[in-house]
Design a protein around this motif. Structure first.
Motif, short mmCIF file in Angstrom:
data_model
loop_
_atom_site.label_atom_id
_atom_site.label_comp_id
_atom_site.label_asym_id
_atom_site.label_seq_id
_atom_site.Cartn_x
_atom_site.Cartn_y
_atom_site.Cartn_z
N ARG A 156 41.36 -10.96 37.07
CA ARG A 156 42.80 -10.98 37.24
C ARG A 156 43.42 -9.83 36.46
O ARG A 156 43.00 -9.52 35.35
N ASN A 157 44.43 -9.25 37.05
CA ASN A 157 45.17 -8.23 36.34
C ASN A 157 46.18 -8.93 35.44
O ASN A 157 47.25 -9.34 35.87
N HIS A 186 54.14 -10.10 34.60
CA HIS A 186 55.41 -9.84 35.28
C HIS A 186 55.68 -10.84 36.38
O HIS A 186 56.75 -10.84 36.97
N GLN A 187 54.70 -11.64 36.69
CA GLN A 187 54.88 -12.57 37.81
C GLN A 187 55.57 -13.84 37.35
O GLN A 187 55.59 -14.15 36.16
N VAL A 188 56.10 -14.54 38.32
CA VAL A 188 56.75 -15.81 38.02
C VAL A 188 55.69 -16.86 37.78
O VAL A 188 54.72 -16.97 38.53
N ARG A 189 55.83 -17.60 36.72
CA ARG A 189 54.83 -18.62 36.44
C ARG A 189 55.42 -20.02 36.31
O ARG A 189 54.72 -20.98 36.05
N GLU A 201 51.23 -0.92 34.50
CA GLU A 201 50.33 -2.06 34.67
C GLU A 201 50.58 -2.81 35.98
O GLU A 201 49.84 -3.71 36.31
N LEU A 202 51.63 -2.43 36.69
CA LEU A 202 51.90 -3.12 37.95
C LEU A 202 51.09 -2.57 39.11
O LEU A 202 51.20 -3.05 40.23
N ASP A 230 52.52 -16.70 40.13
CA ASP A 230 51.22 -16.66 39.48
C ASP A 230 50.65 -18.07 39.49
O ASP A 230 50.89 -18.87 38.58
N MET A 290 43.28 -2.06 34.67
CA MET A 290 41.95 -2.67 34.67
C MET A 290 40.90 -1.69 34.18
O MET A 290 40.92 -0.51 34.56
N HIS A 338 47.92 -7.92 32.96
CA HIS A 338 49.17 -7.21 32.67
C HIS A 338 50.19 -7.39 33.79
O HIS A 338 51.38 -7.56 33.55
N ALA A 339 49.67 -7.33 35.00
CA ALA A 339 50.58 -7.53 36.12
C ALA A 339 51.03 -8.98 36.21
O ALA A 339 52.18 -9.27 36.55
N ALA A 340 50.11 -9.89 35.86
CA ALA A 340 50.45 -11.30 35.93
C ALA A 340 51.56 -11.66 34.96
O ALA A 340 52.31 -12.61 35.18
#
Lengths: 772, 612
Positions: free
Chosen positions: A674-675, A681-684, B513-514, B526, B349, A677-679
């Protein structure tokens, strides 16, 4: 004391009197004889005991049998009286008075009512009160529900709620408060005032208005002269009318009337030629008059005058004539109907000679059918008229009829044309028959050269019959023909009808055709768009297209990597390489391949890659947990391994993860990590109304940035949900803010009366607001 | 606009008939009012004004040759106007708007701007949720319509060289094309003879107006190639491996023998980045302001040029890196390796996002088209392959080339150029979104030296070729996108505009990082952490707040809800649920068993033990 005594003696007297009335088995009052009392009581008790033995009236109330000194006015006992004491009796005064009677009535009323139930206990009463109060308040509060809902769903809320009405001050108000200060302003104002320039609406100075109103002298004179002339003419006319009105001569008036009638007739004829539509209108007027006549009793000789005349009629010839005249007039006025539909009626009479006359209404309907009623439009041809004609035909020549029927089916339009022709002919015939019946067939033949043989014969027969009919119902015809006017009236209508009639079948035909055409067109249309729609559907979900082969491929086993890489691909000759000898191409290719093979003899790319992939797959697999402790519960030491059984027992298998994305892709290794760092920024966290992440994802699918949107859309998407004015106190919402009246009671009443209506009204309001 | 649609035509006479039939009674004041109004403001009719507003700006950069051989694409039929308001409104001047209401938008144009995939089925949602979804959908529709309305009207249409029947376009020489086209376009074809400083690498600026090139022997120059105005020319006295413009033409990076240097448009060295040493290839990611460098030492380094920090230095573990390209769609870097694989990298990554085995020999060149759908690779096995990058990474087509392509480049409209020693071949696809078909080259060109660098100029039908003999600018009709976004990349922008754009671009910089394979995935929840959190919450609370409540039997009439009966009822429901579960699992099992049963087949019989 003496008075008391006297009273006692009186009482005693009265009791004695009562006792005489009483039956003996009743217990005597204790005041009577005291010695007997004990025995009496005992006897009474005994009686009671006996009576109680049989099982009934076990609970008989013990009667009071003692003398009571306290005789209160509140409890009156009925003891000792044979009948129950009636309350009203007590109130019965010595002499009756009206006021007491009223009280008596009231008492009666009270008595007629049932006894009051016991009041509920306090708890229950309170509960009921609470319930009622709750209902009331909840109803009162329910009026806020739409507002709350609206505010929750509103895209934007602006606080404070009450908006200051932006006052549109009219310009004069602004101007009145404004004063000229600078010299330039003074100057401008001076000029404006000099011209009396108004600042408000008309924007015309008085001078300008005056100039607008002004007229030239000549014009004024002309106008004056004209007015004078008109006035003079009017006065002349009035004077003349007055004079004429005063003339009493009946003869004069008669002449006048006749003249008028003649004139009207002439006018009508003229109109008919010049302006048929106007003539029609005129006709309608006459028709109306006829109807009025039919309704009224004006000329029925039923009036006062007529009755008087009827008496005189025996002797007075003039009176008789007058009456007849009136009747004639009535007839004349009502006659028109027969004349108007005479063509049909004639025909009817032709067909059914012996039969009774067809009632007027039938004819009327038929005539009306030619009118604007669309439902009747087609009927005249398929309906009774045609049937009648067919009857006539059947009488004449059945064979021909059959033929015509078949024809009719083929082309109804043509047939109807023929029919119309026949009608026309007949009408002409009838007219002539009134004058000279002998000359008919010849003339008809002359006129019918053009028409077909069949029709001719038909017509001939018809005309013969017609003659007969005319002879038989000659009178009738005569009456109908006598009145010239109706006939004349009728003819233009016929003339008018004809083109319409001629047209109608055709029109219907064309309509049908149109429908058919339309249907065909529809079919064609339907057929055409289907592929288009399919295409659209295909276009609509282009994502599905790559999906389909995916599934197919998934079904396939692993694609052979060797094949994948060593597929023989056609070689390309670069056009810009003309120097290469084409004959040697194959050889060269082979040579090249050889060389490549040699070059890559050492490294087996594919095997390396597969190995790498295997490693990656292994690495990404979740690990099992082995909890075996070597030496626990068995011999320990170096080189000893825990038994397989034990190991199996203590092995915790890791749950199988989802299938790898590159499971069926031999030439690809996709990283499953899983990325993080990108996660970040995601909604959780799912926001409130959503229960599944897909639902929420759908709402955030559209980008809101200005890069992807137009300016307007961007602004709309990024409007703040709540806008507040800085420096303003935000007060709680009030009823007035949302259009309610302030007093709570009125609100309550409104709510109670029709809550549903209120809500609908609010909905409307909400809509309005949202639109605004 | 001038043609009414068929249904519209049907409607028109009907309307007229209706009007005649149901004539509105005219009030005596109506005529007066209109007359006075007309007298008051005799202005021009409204629609004229609107037309003026709607007139699109025509970009003037593309002067497509207007010869019969190079016709434009057939014009799309004008979309019919929908009949909206049947009753045209009267405005103040009394003139009637012949096209009342907003301009109608054809559905397919608006669909282009739709992002919500309605074909996907959602789990059942409550009414409150549904209303929110409906709002979102309505919003999307409205926005898409707005976007469709603001699309360029009468845009330039791309066209290609088209041979007369039987004629091969590949045989048309540059000289012929130049002869045929107008002067301005002809001037775009030129050769720079620079034999002294060895093979050249070159790069066009993002707006396509500036050209930077660096020779292997140290010659570095930038010029405004349209006007041929030289901006700077220096010799770095070192081998130049690669050269690349940064976000604007004012800065460019040069990969020199030892280190990476950054110069400005006057040739003044601004930075020397020593952490990036022995760089062989450069790529710039404009939205992230990242300069990706691939080095001989096997490191892929990301340098954030807006703050001057190295974001990530990734060891590819594949030896010397000298094949690199970017995917313009998702900013993923593609590296070609000597073991025939292409690896995809993101700065977030440490490991490659994906590895694709493409060739039997080493990979010589990689290129990705502008939509990020196709990747072209060429390897030492003389093959040229085109891969689909949408999840499957499978080769779509392959072709063996006589010499193998050393350099590849995709144009904006999907033309693929390959440099093979001194020959350049260009292939064309069937449409905008189709991969180039490798059967027949679209154009070929022969150079005076071996090709060393290829780059299609953005927004110009020009292919820049760097070779050992200098620089060649080649005309490739239909290569570039004819319509540019003036707010994004404006070839005609002034200095001020450029500065403002720079600020805006910096404000909208995307974090490094995106970068991931599917950029749309960022708009998803997520799920993993969501579930994790849910689990934690359940642990913390001791129960699942969202779990379905266990069945609780309702109390029944007096005497009927004894404890025993309640328990019985509860048990009944539980049993039923259990049975359902078992049934489901049973239904699934046989499928598995069938799979397993097939290989077994022969069961050992009891008599087997006697078999010798």
């Amino acid at each position: 004391m003496s008075t008391v005594r006297a009273a006692e003696s009186l009482l005693a007297l009265s009791r004695q009197e009562e006792l005489e009335d009483l039956p003996k088995d009743y217990p005597l009052s204790p005041s009577e004889d005291e010695g007997d009392i004990d025995g009496e009581r005992k006897h009474q008790k005994l009686l009671e005991a006996i009576s109680s033995l049989d099982g009934k009236n076990r609970w008989k109330l013990a009667e009071r049998s003692e003398a009571s000194l306290k005789v209160s006015e509140f409890n009156v006992t009925s003891e000792g009286s044979g009948e129950k004491l009636v309350l009203s009796d007590l109130l019965g005064p010595v002499k009756t008075s009206s006021s007491l009677a009223a009280v008596k009535k009231q008492l009666n009323r009270v008595r007629s009512k049932k006894t009051l139930e016991l009041p509920l206990n306090n708890e229950e009463v309170e509960r009921i009160h609470r319930e009622v109060a709750f209902n009331k308040t909840s109803q009162a509060l329910s009026k806020w529900e739409p507002i709350i809902l609206k505010n929750r769903q509103a895209e934007q809320l602006v606080f404070p709620l009450e908006k200051e009405q932006s006052a549109f001050a009219p310009i004069e108000h602004v101007l009145s408060g404004w004063k000229a200060r600078t010299p330039l302003e003074h100057e401008v104002f001076n000029i404006l005032h000099k011209n009396k320039q108004p600042v408000t609406d008309p924007l015309l100075t008085p001078v300008e208005k005056a100039s607008l109103k002004a007229m030239s002298l000549e014009e004024a004179k002309m106008r004056r002269a004209e007015l004078q002339r008109a006035r003079a003419l009017q006065s002349y006319y009035e004077a003349r009318a007055r004079r004429e009105k005063k003339i009493k001569s009946k003869k004069y008036h008669k002449v006048l009337k006749k003249e008028k009638a003649k004139k009207a007739l002439k006018d009508f004829e003229k109109l008919q030629k010049v302006n048929p539509t106007a003539a029609l209108e005129e006709l309608e007027k006459i028709e109306k008059a006829r109807m009025m006549e039919r309704m009224s009793l004006k000329h029925q000789n039923s009036g006062k005058w007529a009755k008087a005349k009827a008496i005189m009629a025996k002797y007075d010839l003039e009176a008789r004539q007058a009456m007849q005249e009136q009747l004639a007039r009535n007839k004349e006025l009502t006659q028109k109907l027969q004349a108007a539909s005479d063509s049909e009626e004639e025909k009817g009479s032709v067909e059914e000679e012996g039969e009774l006359l067809v009632p007027d209404t039938v004819n009327e309907i038929q005539r009306d059918a030619d009118g604007p009623n669309p439902w009747m439009l087609r009927n005249p041809f398929s309906g009774p008229k045609e049937a009648k004609v067919q009857d006539a035909e059947q009488l004449l020549e059945p064979v021909a009829h059959e033929a015509s029927e078949s024809k009719e089916e083929e082309r109804p339009g043509a047939k109807e044309d023929i029919l119309l022709n026949t009608f026309e002919e007949r009408r002409a015939l009838r007219k002539k028959s009134g004058l000279s019946q002998d000359a008919e067939p010849l003339r008809k033949q002359e006129s019918e050269d053009s028409s077909s043989q069949e029709v001719l014969s038909e017509l001939r027969a018809l005309s013969q019959k017609l003659n007969k009919a005319n002879q038989q119902s000659g009178k009738q015809n005569m009456t109908s023909l006598r009145t010239v006017l109706p006939v004349q009236r009728e003819e233009p209508t016929e003339a008018e009808e004809e083109p319409l009639l001629m047209q109608r079948p055709e029109r219907a035909h064309t309509m049908e055709e149109l429908e058919e055409l339309g249907k065909e067109g529809c079919f064609q249309n339907k057929e055409v768009p289907r592929p288009v729609v399919e295409g659209q559907q295909l276009e609509r979900n282009p994502h599905n297209l790559p999906g389909a082969p995916k599934e197919k491929k998934r079904k396939e086993q692993m694609i052979d990597l060797q094949n994948l890489l060593t597929t023989k691909s056609p070689s390309v000759k670069s056009l810009a390489v003309p120097t290469t000898v084409e004959e040697l191409e194959d050889e060269e290719e082979r040579h090249q391949k050889q060389m490549i093979k040699e070059a890559f003899a050492g490294d087996d790319v594919i095997r390396d890659f597969l190995k790498e992939k295997r490693e990656a797959v292994e690495a990404s697999k979740p690990k099992d947990v082995d909890l075996t402790l070597p030496g626990w519960g068995e011999w320990g030491g170096v080189g000893l391994k825990p038994s397989a059984k034990k190991r199996r027992r203590f092995l915790i298998k890791a749950p199988e993860g989802p299938p790898r994305k590159d499971k069926n892709l031999p030439n690809v290794i996709i990283n499953e990590k899983r990325n993080v760092h990108a996660a970040a920024h995601q909604v959780r966290v799912l926001p409130y109304p959503f229960t599944h992440h897909q639902q929420f994802e759908r709402t955030i699918q559209t980008p809101i940035g200005s890069t992807w949107n137009t300016q307007r859309a961007f602004q709309k998407l990024t409007t703040p949900r709540v806008v507040t004015k800085p420096g303003h106190i935000i007060k709680p919402i009030k009823a007035e803010d949302v259009g309610y009246r302030s007093s709570s009671r009125s609100d309550l009443s409104v709510v109670q009366r029709n809550p549903k209506q209120l809500s609908t009204r609010h909905k409307k309001q909400l809509k309005k607001n949202s639109v605004n | 606009m001038e043609t009414a649609s068929k249904p519209g035509r049907d409607v028109q006479p009907k309307k007229a008939r209706l009007q005649t039939k149901k004539k509105k009674p005219r009030r005596y004041w109506e005529k007066e009012a209109t007359l006075t109004a007309a007298g008051a403001s005799p202005g021009p009719p409204r629609n004229k004004k609107r037309n003026r507003e709607l007139r699109p700006q025509r970009p003037k950069n593309i002067n497509l040759p207007k010869k019969s051989r190079i016709p434009g694409k057939p014009q799309f039929p004008k979309k019919p106007r929908e009949q909206r308001n049947l009753e045209p409104q009267r405005n103040l001047s009394g003139a009637q708007d012949p096209f009342p209401g907003p301009a109608p938008i054809p559905e397919e144009v608006a669909r282009k701007f739709r992002r919500i995939d309605k074909s996907k089925k959602l789990p059942h949602s409550k009414s409150k949720t549904r209303s929110r979804l409906e709002v979102a959908e309505a919003e999307e529709e409205e926005i898409s319509i707005k976007a469709a309305r603001s699309e360029l009207l009468l845009a330039e249409e791309p066209g290609f060289l088209e041979g007369e029947d039987g004629e091969d376009t590949a045989k048309i020489r540059q000289a012929e094309i130049v002869e045929a086209v107008d002067i301005a376009s002809a001037a775009k074809h030129f050769d720079l003879n620079l034999r002294q400083f060895g093979p050249y690498r070159l790069n066009y600026s993002p707006v396509g107006r500036h050209l930077a090139f660096g020779g292997h022997r140290g010659h570095v120059a930038t010029l405004d190639w349209v006007t041929k105005r030289l901006m700077c020319e220096i010799n770095v006295m070192e081998a130049v491996r690669d050269i690349r413009f940064l976000h604007s033409e004012a800065l460019f990076a040069v990969a020199q023998n030892r280190w990476l240097h950054i110069y400005d448009n006057q040739g003044i060295e601004l930075h020397c980045i020593r952490r990036c040493d022995r760089v062989t290839r450069l790529e710039f990611l404009p939205f992230h302001f990242l300069l990706a460098t691939a080095s001989e030492t096997g490191f892929l380094t990301y340098l954030d040029v807006s703050v001057g920090k190295i974001v990530a230095a990734l060891n590819a573990r594949a030896g010397r890196l000298d094949v690199m390209t970017k995917n313009p769609y998702n900013a993923v870097i593609h590296l070609g390796h000597s073991n025939g694989t292409v690896s995809l990298w993101s700065p977030a990554m440490k490991e490659p996002l994906a590895k694709i085995l493409c060739h039997r020999g080493g990979v010589r060149a990689v290129a990705v088209d502008s939509t990020g759908t196709y990747m072209a690779t060429s390897g030492l096995d003389h093959q040229l392959k085109i891969f689909d990058l949408r999840g499957m990474f499978q080769p779509l087509s392959a072709r063996t080339l006589p010499q193998g392509a050393g350099h590849l480049a995709f144009s904006q409209r999907g033309l693929l150029a390959a440099g093979m020693s001194d020959v350049v071949n260009i292939w064309m696809g069937q449409g905008m979104a189709s991969p180039p078909s490798l059967e027949q080259p679209y154009l070929t060109h022969r150079l005076s030296g071996h090709v060393h660098g290829l780059h299609f100029c953005p927004f110009e039908d020009v292919l820049g070729l760097g070779h050992s003999g200098g620089i060649t600018s080649m005309l490739v009709p239909g290569a570039a996108e004819p319509n540019f976004d003036g707010l994004e990349n404006n070839p005609y922008r002034s200095q001020k505009q450029r500065q403002e754009w720079e600020v805006k671009a910096l404000l909208e910089k995307v974090p490094a990082e995106l970068i991931c394979l599917d950029p749309r995935a960022l708009a998803e929840v997520d799920v993993i952490s969501l579930e994790q959190e849910k689990k934690e919450r359940i642990e913390r609370l001791g129960y699942d707040p969202e779990a379905k409540a266990p069945f609780q039997p309702k109390p029944k009439q007096k005497g009927r809800s004894s404890t025993a009966s309640l328990v019985k009822r509860r048990r009944k429901v539980m049993d039923k649920e259990h049975r359902d579960k078992v049934r489901q699992s049973l239904e699934q099992q046989p499928q598995k068993q069938e799979k397993k049963a097939k290989p077994l087949k022969a069961r050992p019989s009891a008599l087997d033990r006697f078999v010798r």
